[in-house]
Design an enzyme around this catalytic site. Structure first.
Site, short mmCIF file in Angstrom:
data_model
loop_
_atom_site.label_atom_id
_atom_site.label_comp_id
_atom_site.label_asym_id
_atom_site.label_seq_id
_atom_site.Cartn_x
_atom_site.Cartn_y
_atom_site.Cartn_z
N GLN A 1 0.81 -1.21 0.00
CA GLN A 1 0.00 0.00 0.00
C GLN A 1 0.86 1.28 0.00
O GLN A 1 2.02 1.28 0.39
CB GLN A 1 -0.93 0.00 1.22
CG GLN A 1 -2.04 -1.04 1.16
CD GLN A 1 -1.62 -2.41 1.64
OE1 GLN A 1 -0.48 -2.63 2.02
NE2 GLN A 1 -2.57 -3.34 1.63
N TYR B 1 8.83 -14.73 -5.26
CA TYR B 1 7.37 -14.73 -5.34
C TYR B 1 6.72 -14.83 -3.96
O TYR B 1 5.71 -15.52 -3.77
CB TYR B 1 6.87 -15.84 -6.28
CG TYR B 1 7.53 -15.78 -7.63
CD1 TYR B 1 7.20 -14.78 -8.54
CD2 TYR B 1 8.52 -16.70 -7.98
CE1 TYR B 1 7.84 -14.70 -9.77
CE2 TYR B 1 9.16 -16.62 -9.22
CZ TYR B 1 8.82 -15.62 -10.11
OH TYR B 1 9.45 -15.53 -11.32
N TRP C 1 4.79 -13.16 -0.50
CA TRP C 1 3.52 -12.43 -0.40
C TRP C 1 3.69 -10.97 -0.79
O TRP C 1 4.72 -10.34 -0.57
CB TRP C 1 2.98 -12.51 1.03
CG TRP C 1 2.61 -13.89 1.46
CD1 TRP C 1 2.26 -14.94 0.66
CD2 TRP C 1 2.57 -14.38 2.80
NE1 TRP C 1 1.99 -16.05 1.41
CE2 TRP C 1 2.17 -15.74 2.73
CE3 TRP C 1 2.81 -13.82 4.04
CZ2 TRP C 1 2.02 -16.52 3.86
CZ3 TRP C 1 2.66 -14.60 5.18
CH2 TRP C 1 2.26 -15.95 5.09
N GLN D 1 -1.90 -10.04 -4.14
CA GLN D 1 -3.26 -10.42 -3.77
C GLN D 1 -4.30 -9.63 -4.56
O GLN D 1 -5.31 -10.17 -5.00
CB GLN D 1 -3.48 -10.16 -2.27
CG GLN D 1 -2.61 -11.01 -1.37
CD GLN D 1 -2.66 -10.54 0.08
OE1 GLN D 1 -3.26 -9.51 0.40
NE2 GLN D 1 -2.03 -11.28 0.97
N ARG E 1 -4.85 2.16 10.30
CA ARG E 1 -4.63 2.05 11.74
C ARG E 1 -3.60 0.94 11.93
O ARG E 1 -3.83 -0.21 11.56
CB ARG E 1 -5.93 1.72 12.46
CG ARG E 1 -5.73 1.46 13.95
CD ARG E 1 -7.03 1.14 14.69
NE ARG E 1 -6.68 0.66 16.02
CZ ARG E 1 -6.59 -0.62 16.36
NH1 ARG E 1 -6.84 -1.57 15.45
NH2 ARG E 1 -6.24 -0.97 17.58
N ASP F 1 -1.04 -2.01 12.65
CA ASP F 1 -1.11 -3.33 13.27
C ASP F 1 0.26 -3.79 13.75
O ASP F 1 0.38 -4.86 14.34
CB ASP F 1 -1.67 -4.36 12.27
CG ASP F 1 -0.79 -4.49 11.04
OD1 ASP F 1 0.10 -5.35 11.04
OD2 ASP F 1 -0.97 -3.72 10.08
N HIS G 1 -8.00 -1.76 9.23
CA HIS G 1 -7.78 -2.02 10.66
C HIS G 1 -8.48 -1.06 11.60
O HIS G 1 -8.16 -1.04 12.80
CB HIS G 1 -6.28 -2.05 10.99
CG HIS G 1 -5.47 -2.95 10.14
ND1 HIS G 1 -4.15 -2.72 9.86
CD2 HIS G 1 -5.79 -4.09 9.48
CE1 HIS G 1 -3.68 -3.66 9.07
NE2 HIS G 1 -4.67 -4.50 8.82
N GLU H 1 -8.51 -4.72 5.27
CA GLU H 1 -8.40 -5.71 6.33
C GLU H 1 -9.09 -5.15 7.57
O GLU H 1 -8.87 -3.99 7.94
CB GLU H 1 -6.94 -6.02 6.66
CG GLU H 1 -6.24 -6.86 5.61
CD GLU H 1 -4.81 -7.22 6.01
OE1 GLU H 1 -4.24 -8.11 5.37
OE2 GLU H 1 -4.26 -6.60 6.96
N TYR I 1 -7.05 -6.33 13.37
CA TYR I 1 -6.49 -7.60 13.83
C TYR I 1 -6.80 -7.87 15.30
O TYR I 1 -6.88 -9.02 15.72
CB TYR I 1 -4.96 -7.59 13.69
CG TYR I 1 -4.40 -7.69 12.30
CD1 TYR I 1 -5.21 -7.75 11.18
CD2 TYR I 1 -3.02 -7.73 12.12
CE1 TYR I 1 -4.67 -7.83 9.91
CE2 TYR I 1 -2.46 -7.82 10.85
CZ TYR I 1 -3.29 -7.87 9.74
OH TYR I 1 -2.74 -7.96 8.49
#
Length: 712
Positions: A283, A303, A305, A326, A554, A556, A588, A609, A612
């Site tokens: 991001q 390769y 994540w 993703q 926010r 994590d 978050h 997301e 968490y």
């Protein structure tokens, strides 16, 4: 021995010297009454309050929906501490129905001895704009007679002070590195390597850098680390060519690119050796106005994540290769091909994009973008002077915009801000009619930066970072045409701010269809670098606003992380009508991630997301509903449309937590969603439905998305 000079010659010489001084001395800016509210967010006290819901602070919070009210007796007063002695030139009082018929406005150096600057016994309430003259640190409204049997009640107290407009233009500061083709390649490479060595793993450091290349060709390789922007200074991307890589990999994090945040590439061309350039980011890492003469690999070596990403206004001659990414959003570009998709690949106005095929392959494709305006950018003109190009508004766009149309604004019409500048200095520059260019660095602001002039450009370089002190709102934009805000990172301070950026005040209703406000590459952070708090990150009240790539996060991980530490309710609230958003990354937050109250809103691509860290289900309930949806369209909305949305859960503190749904919206044929998905990452929690009560539960360790092609 020198010959004597005649008096006439002496007078002539003195006159010439005086004229020279008059010509070469810099002009002194005239004093003017500023437009910024010096009282906003400052400490306020009062003789009394009616109740706990009407404190003194409510009259200086910038919110005309909150107020101070006093006890039901005379006299009463409200005072504000401006923080330092100020020349007060105007006071605006916005009375509630319970106003004063008789009152005085006073100033004081010590909050003990007061001097009247205004007095009346015939006030009729409403909004009173009072031109005054006085100097003091404290300003007091002292009421002596009430119009009603109630107390004194003020929605807002505004104090304006005399300002001197700072000069425009100037140098770009020590954190901007400018290269030209005449410099030895080895010298340029040394600087690039030094910056990368400092920034490769410097995820929460205070250093900021911008790497600027003047038009020409360069045989260098630029590895781009945190808080580093690489930019060409040509009018168009092909004016600057890097014969090498402009590269991001993830070796610093073991081949995992999911934390490759806060870096950018803009306005240049790349001829990569071997034919492929690597840009393995997540991001807040935009790839704008770029020309890649070859392929573009978006995955880290090995390769691992990756969780990106954003491309706009670019041309990729070869194939874009996401591999392990993703999700990804590409807007108004031309590509030679697209290799694959994992969960959510979205294209808007992209020539060469794959055809619409969601859910498999997971491609969501819009032929055109409904309304766009590209981000302003710095360039050097033919005379070697800095200009900022401000692109024009476009409708139903497809493909890269350049060369494009727009307006060039000389840097001399910008206040070039440095990290040592105060918000008062910046506001004085704005009040004097200047635009703003934030050079790379950390800016602490003790009062709100107020952008009130139509068509103002506010542009940051190198992830210029604004931190609010004492819980102020760091940036507010008035409900005016054409303001552009781009390239900034807002980092919440230790005292809770109600909002980090506000576009238009509450109740904004002006139409900006022909010249909207735009928010581009603007990022928000709560926690990570330090313990921060902010109730909402971005509030958009103005109609027709364009949001073009934000990441509201926010934290994590990092410093100051915890359910009761870096508190933040919501990332984005849209109250304006006809707002269009491209590339929303919002993660978050502790309640709804996005709340959309405005009519006829549009979102193209959303990545989320959920938080968490809820300590348990009981701590994360929306009334009787388990958890909060990621994207909430208000029940009052009758028209809304969104494409390519994903919500993920990873409840690592308590994996038994359930979010009842990923998306929540009224059931209405004009409230439409296309290409939605939910995912439970590794089975850490459950999202019970995709939207409302539609869609199966996302759960289990297989990390398989649950997808809905359209709703309703």
């Amino acid at each position: 021995m020198h010959p004597r000079r005649s008096p006439a010659l002496i007078l002539t010489a003195l006159a010439a010297l005086l004229l020279s001084c008059l010509v070469t001395a810099p002009a002194r800016a005239a004093l003017a009454c500023g437009t910024a509210n010096a009282a906003q967010g400052r400490p306020a006290t009062a003789s009394s309050t009616e109740n706990a819901g009407t404190p003194a602070s409510a009259a200086v919070d910038g919110n005309t929906g909150t107020r101070w009210s006093s006890a039901f007796s005379d006299p009463q007063w409200l005072q504000v501490d401006l923080g330092s002695s100020q020349d007060v030139c105007q006071v605006v009082l916005q009375w509630e129905t319970a106003y004063a018929t008789a009152f005085r406005v006073q100033v004081s150096a010590d909050a003990s001895t007061w001097t009247d600057v205004y007095a009346t016994t015939t006030s009729t309430g409403g909004t009173q704009t009072l031109d005054v003259t006085g100097t003091g640190r404290y300003v007091r409204v002292h009421g002596t007679a009430r119009a009603t049997g109630w107390g004194y009640s003020l929605w807002e107290l505004t104090v304006r002070t005399t300002t001197t407009t700072p000069p425009g233009g100037g140098d770009l500061g020590p954190n901007v590195h400018v290269f030209d083709p005449s410099m030895p390649a080895s010298s340029i490479q040394s600087t690039l390597d030094s910056v990368f060595s400092q920034m490769e793993s410097n995820q929460f450091g205070t250093q900021r850098h911008a790497l600027l290349f003047k038009p020409g060709s360069y045989n260098v390789n630029a590895n781009i680390g945190f808080y580093t922007s690489i930019m060409g200074l040509g009018r168009n991307p092909d004016d600057v060519t890097i014969n090498g890589q402009v590269r991001v990999d993830a070796g610093w994090f073991g081949g995992n690119a999911t934390q490759n945040f806060w870096r950018s590439a803009e306005n240049l061309s790349i001829t990569p050796p071997g034919g492929t350039n690597q840009w393995a980011v997540s991001q807040a890492a935009p790839f704008r106005r770029m020309h890649v003469r070859g392929n573009l690999n978006l995955a880290p070596t090995g390769y691992g994540w990756a969780s990106g990403g954003y491309i706009a206004d670019s041309r990729i001659d070869g194939t874009v290769q996401p591999y392990s990414q993703q999700q990804w959003f590409t807007r108004d570009s031309t590509i030679g091909g697209w290799l694959n998709g994992v969960w959510n690949m979205v294209f808007s106005g992209v020539e060469g994009a794959p055809a619409q095929s969601f859910p498999e392959p997971p491609y969501t494709t819009l032929a055109n973008s409904p309304v766009t305006r590209e981000k302003p950018y710095l360039y050097v003109d033919a005379a070697g002077a800095y200009q900022v190009f401000v692109p024009s508004l476009r409708q139903n766009t497809r493909g890269a915009s350049w060369p494009g149309t727009g307006t060039s604004v000389p840097l001399t019409q910008f206040y070039v801000a440095k990290p040592t500048d105060t918000a008062a200095t910046i506001n004085a520059a704005l009040a004097g009619g200047l635009n703003l260019l934030f050079t790379p660095g950390i800016y602490h602001v003790g009062q709100t930066i107020n952008v009130t002039r139509p068509n103002t450009v506010v542009l940051g370089l190198g992830y210029a970072t604004i931190i609010p002190d004492n819980g102020v709102v760091p940036l507010r934009v008035a409900d005016v045409d054409g303001v552009r805000v781009a390239g900034l990172l807002f980092d919440a301070g230790g005292v809770n701010s109600p909002v980090l950026m506000e576009v238009g005040p509450p109740g904004s209703a002006a139409s900006h269809a022909a010249n909207p406000i735009s928010v581009q590459d603007v990022f928000f952070r709560i926690g990570g670098a330090h313990a921060g708090k902010a109730t909402t990150s971005l509030v958009v009240n103005s109609d027709h606003t364009l949001i073009d790539h934000i990441w509201a996060w926010r934290g994590d991980h990092g410093t100051g992380i915890g359910w009761t530490v870096n508190t933040a309710d919501t990332g984005l609230i849209v109250n304006g009508d006809d707002v269009t958003a491209y590339g929303l990354f919002v993660e978050h937050y502790q309640k709804y991630q996005v709340i959309w109250n405005g009519q006829r809103g549009r979102t193209v691509f959303f990545q989320n997301e959920m938080p968490y860290d809820p300590p348990g289900q009981a701590a994360w309930m929306n009334g009787s509903t388990r958890g909060y949806a990621a994207y909430k369209v208000a029940d009052s909305v009758t028209a809304h449309e969104a494409w390519g949305l994903g919500a993920y859960c990873y409840f690592n503190v308590d994996p038994s937590i359930v979010a009842e749904r990923g998306f929540e919206a009224p059931v209405n044929p004009n409230v439409r969603f296309h290409s939605l998905l939910t995912v439970s990452l590794g089975g850490n929690g459950t999202i019970n439905h995709v939207i409302n009560n539609t869609g199966a539960a996302a759960q289990g360790t297989a990390t398989v998305p649950v997808k809905i092609v359209s709703f309703p």
